[in-house]
Design a protein around this motif. Sequence first.
Motif, PDB file in Angstrom:
ATOM      1  N   ALA A  20      74.325  33.725  32.519  1.00  0.00           N
ATOM      2  CA  ALA A  20      73.793  34.949  31.932  1.00  0.00           C
ATOM      3  C   ALA A  20      72.383  35.262  32.402  1.00  0.00           C
ATOM      4  CB  ALA A  20      73.808  34.835  30.412  1.00  0.00           C
ATOM      5  N   GLY A  21      71.801  34.342  33.143  1.00  0.00           N
ATOM      6  CA  GLY A  21      70.494  34.620  33.722  1.00  0.00           C
ATOM      7  C   GLY A  21      69.328  34.073  32.953  1.00  0.00           C
ATOM      8  N   VAL A  22      69.557  33.099  32.077  1.00  0.00           N
ATOM      9  CA  VAL A  22      68.470  32.522  31.302  1.00  0.00           C
ATOM     10  C   VAL A  22      67.394  31.939  32.198  1.00  0.00           C
ATOM     11  CG1 VAL A  22      67.885  30.660  29.693  1.00  0.00           C
ATOM     12  CG2 VAL A  22      69.824  32.127  29.244  1.00  0.00           C
ATOM     13  N   PHE A  23      67.788  31.439  33.382  1.00  0.00           N
ATOM     14  CA  PHE A  23      66.824  30.765  34.234  1.00  0.00           C
ATOM     15  C   PHE A  23      66.078  31.698  35.182  1.00  0.00           C
ATOM     16  CE2 PHE A  23      67.380  26.884  32.474  1.00  0.00           C
ATOM     17  CZ  PHE A  23      68.656  26.364  32.557  1.00  0.00           C
ATOM     18  N   ALA A  24      66.186  33.006  34.943  1.00  0.00           N
ATOM     19  CA  ALA A  24      65.419  33.942  35.767  1.00  0.00           C
ATOM     20  C   ALA A  24      63.925  33.660  35.669  1.00  0.00           C
ATOM     21  CB  ALA A  24      65.708  35.375  35.339  1.00  0.00           C
ATOM     22  N   GLN A  25      63.508  33.138  34.517  1.00  0.00           N
ATOM     23  CA  GLN A  25      62.081  32.833  34.325  1.00  0.00           C
ATOM     24  C   GLN A  25      61.587  31.753  35.276  1.00  0.00           C
ATOM     25  OE1 GLN A  25      61.284  30.482  30.657  1.00  0.00           O
ATOM     26  NE2 GLN A  25      63.498  30.614  30.333  1.00  0.00           N
ATOM     27  N   TYR A  26      62.514  30.993  35.858  1.00  0.00           N
ATOM     28  CA  TYR A  26      62.125  29.901  36.729  1.00  0.00           C
ATOM     29  C   TYR A  26      62.079  30.300  38.202  1.00  0.00           C
ATOM     30  CZ  TYR A  26      63.072  27.091  32.594  1.00  0.00           C
ATOM     31  OH  TYR A  26      63.068  26.576  31.329  1.00  0.00           O
ATOM     32  N   ALA A  27      62.269  31.594  38.493  1.00  0.00           N
ATOM     33  CA  ALA A  27      62.339  32.035  39.883  1.00  0.00           C
ATOM     34  C   ALA A  27      61.060  31.722  40.642  1.00  0.00           C
ATOM     35  CB  ALA A  27      62.622  33.534  39.940  1.00  0.00           C
ATOM     36  N   ALA A  28      59.938  31.658  39.926  1.00  0.00           N
ATOM     37  CA  ALA A  28      58.659  31.416  40.590  1.00  0.00           C
ATOM     38  C   ALA A  28      58.332  29.938  40.715  1.00  0.00           C
ATOM     39  CB  ALA A  28      57.541  32.124  39.839  1.00  0.00           C
ATOM     40  N   ALA A  29      59.228  29.075  40.238  1.00  0.00           N
ATOM     41  CA  ALA A  29      58.944  27.637  40.259  1.00  0.00           C
ATOM     42  C   ALA A  29      59.294  27.037  41.607  1.00  0.00           C
ATOM     43  CB  ALA A  29      59.705  26.938  39.139  1.00  0.00           C
ATOM     44  N   HIS A  30      58.706  27.591  42.645  1.00  0.00           N
ATOM     45  CA  HIS A  30      58.992  27.159  44.005  1.00  0.00           C
ATOM     46  C   HIS A  30      57.985  26.087  44.446  1.00  0.00           C
ATOM     47  CE1 HIS A  30      61.000  31.355  44.658  1.00  0.00           C
ATOM     48  NE2 HIS A  30      61.726  30.553  43.905  1.00  0.00           N
ATOM     49  N   SER A  31      58.181  25.549  45.650  1.00  0.00           N
ATOM     50  CA  SER A  31      57.347  24.421  46.047  1.00  0.00           C
ATOM     51  C   SER A  31      57.323  24.269  47.564  1.00  0.00           C
ATOM     52  CB  SER A  31      57.879  23.136  45.386  1.00  0.00           C
ATOM     53  OG  SER A  31      56.915  22.115  45.450  1.00  0.00           O
ATOM     54  N   THR A  32      56.414  23.406  48.032  1.00  0.00           N
ATOM     55  CA  THR A  32      56.233  23.192  49.459  1.00  0.00           C
ATOM     56  C   THR A  32      55.923  21.727  49.747  1.00  0.00           C
ATOM     57  OG1 THR A  32      55.176  25.383  49.592  1.00  0.00           O
ATOM     58  CG2 THR A  32      54.972  23.960  51.516  1.00  0.00           C
ATOM     59  N   PHE A  33      56.552  21.170  50.772  1.00  0.00           N
ATOM     60  CA  PHE A  33      56.096  19.888  51.300  1.00  0.00           C
ATOM     61  C   PHE A  33      54.810  20.157  52.063  1.00  0.00           C
ATOM     62  CE2 PHE A  33      60.501  18.560  50.612  1.00  0.00           C
ATOM     63  CZ  PHE A  33      60.303  17.291  50.085  1.00  0.00           C
ATOM     64  N   GLN A  34      53.717  19.493  51.652  1.00  0.00           N
ATOM     65  CA  GLN A  34      52.401  19.833  52.180  1.00  0.00           C
ATOM     66  C   GLN A  34      51.707  18.651  52.869  1.00  0.00           C
ATOM     67  OE1 GLN A  34      49.930  21.879  49.220  1.00  0.00           O
ATOM     68  NE2 GLN A  34      51.781  22.466  48.095  1.00  0.00           N
ATOM     69  N   GLN A  35      51.537  17.561  52.143  1.00  0.00           N
ATOM     70  CA  GLN A  35      50.722  16.459  52.657  1.00  0.00           C
ATOM     71  C   GLN A  35      51.601  15.341  53.229  1.00  0.00           C
ATOM     72  OE1 GLN A  35      50.399  17.651  49.478  1.00  0.00           O
ATOM     73  NE2 GLN A  35      48.471  18.786  49.632  1.00  0.00           N
ATOM     74  N   ALA A  36      50.923  14.418  53.919  1.00  0.00           N
ATOM     75  CA  ALA A  36      51.597  13.235  54.468  1.00  0.00           C
ATOM     76  C   ALA A  36      50.639  12.057  54.415  1.00  0.00           C
ATOM     77  CB  ALA A  36      52.038  13.479  55.917  1.00  0.00           C
ATOM     78  N   GLY A  37      51.209  10.862  54.500  1.00  0.00           N
ATOM     79  CA  GLY A  37      50.398   9.651  54.524  1.00  0.00           C
ATOM     80  C   GLY A  37      51.185   8.503  55.106  1.00  0.00           C
ATOM     81  N   SER A  38      50.484   7.418  55.377  1.00  0.00           N
ATOM     82  CA  SER A  38      51.128   6.198  55.866  1.00  0.00           C
ATOM     83  C   SER A  38      50.321   5.016  55.353  1.00  0.00           C
ATOM     84  CB  SER A  38      51.190   6.172  57.399  1.00  0.00           C
ATOM     85  OG  SER A  38      51.804   4.981  57.858  1.00  0.00           O
ATOM     86  N   GLY A  39      50.933   4.240  54.442  1.00  0.00           N
ATOM     87  CA  GLY A  39      50.199   3.139  53.853  1.00  0.00           C
ATOM     88  C   GLY A  39      48.982   3.651  53.104  1.00  0.00           C
ATOM     89  N   SER A  40      47.805   3.129  53.441  1.00  0.00           N
ATOM     90  CA  SER A  40      46.572   3.563  52.786  1.00  0.00           C
ATOM     91  C   SER A  40      45.942   4.793  53.445  1.00  0.00           C
ATOM     92  CB  SER A  40      45.544   2.420  52.787  1.00  0.00           C
ATOM     93  OG  SER A  40      45.221   2.043  54.114  1.00  0.00           O
ATOM     94  N   THR A  41      46.555   5.292  54.508  1.00  0.00           N
ATOM     95  CA  THR A  41      46.012   6.443  55.233  1.00  0.00           C
ATOM     96  C   THR A  41      46.552   7.740  54.647  1.00  0.00           C
ATOM     97  OG1 THR A  41      45.845   5.188  57.296  1.00  0.00           O
ATOM     98  CG2 THR A  41      45.800   7.582  57.468  1.00  0.00           C
ATOM     99  N   ASP A  42      45.654   8.621  54.246  1.00  0.00           N
ATOM    100  CA  ASP A  42      46.031   9.933  53.742  1.00  0.00           C
ATOM    101  C   ASP A  42      45.767  10.961  54.842  1.00  0.00           C
ATOM    102  OD1 ASP A  42      46.542  12.245  52.355  1.00  0.00           O
ATOM    103  OD2 ASP A  42      44.882  12.038  50.940  1.00  0.00           O
ATOM    104  N   PHE A  43      46.844  11.515  55.398  1.00  0.00           N
ATOM    105  CA  PHE A  43      46.687  12.528  56.445  1.00  0.00           C
ATOM    106  C   PHE A  43      46.442  13.913  55.863  1.00  0.00           C
ATOM    107  CE2 PHE A  43      49.678   9.495  58.672  1.00  0.00           C
ATOM    108  CZ  PHE A  43      48.767   9.048  59.613  1.00  0.00           C
ATOM    109  N   ASN A  44      46.656  14.072  54.555  1.00  0.00           N
ATOM    110  CA  ASN A  44      46.575  15.381  53.915  1.00  0.00           C
ATOM    111  C   ASN A  44      47.502  16.351  54.668  1.00  0.00           C
ATOM    112  OD1 ASN A  44      45.669  17.801  52.527  1.00  0.00           O
ATOM    113  ND2 ASN A  44      43.877  16.634  51.923  1.00  0.00           N
TER     114      ASN A  44
END
Length: 242
Positions: A11-35
Amino acid sequence: MKTYNSALVAAGVFAQYAAAHSTFQQAGSGSTDFNTKCTRLPPSNSPVTSVTSSDLACNVGGSKGVSGFCEVNAGDPFTVEMHAQPNDRSCSNEAIGGNHFGPVMVYMSKVDDASSADGASGSWFKVDELGYDAASKTWGTDKLNANCGKREFTIPSKIPAGDYLIRAEAIALHTAGQSGGAQFYMSCYQVKIAGGSGQLPAGVKLPGAYSASDPGILVDIWGNGFSEYTIPGPAVIDSSFF
């Protein structure tokens, strides 16, 4: 994982969640943060919805490289990190919210130059995946949220050294009960791998590996009969590559 009446979803109850999008942004390896040093960031956190679009490889605008590289050794851990808003790495906020439940996958592609490869021309092999655990009713995206948006995997040790694209992907299935309803969120990372040796695993094309009618893409996760899930795409490469 929360459960809801499937009729309400329809019925469309979850239309309110349409803006709940996301992006893979950062990266790292062990203790190194590549951002975001080596990330081909898309222009927005909106999903790709067509499995035949060239954007399925590295997202909108992802065919163009960036100047940075993340440098790692074969056999090292590598972490991809997803968040809803740019540069918001707060663990108090869900990595991907709005009941955007679904699998999380990581692919790799050997390329001549990671800063210029378009992502859609090469071959991709899968190195990691998180699907649906029926016993706990949790998804790969649930595990991302529980771990501050981070998923760590291992760079295969028995692949050739050189330039690679790493592709992190989450598929949101909250509206996947209808064709074209699945939402694909992905980013590509430009990586230089040292110390590796061996042969490349067999790969697939992206786009090409997914069909709109795949059971892991066209699926009603809210139905009363839902109890298991088939992750789309190829299987994770054999353990002998690690």
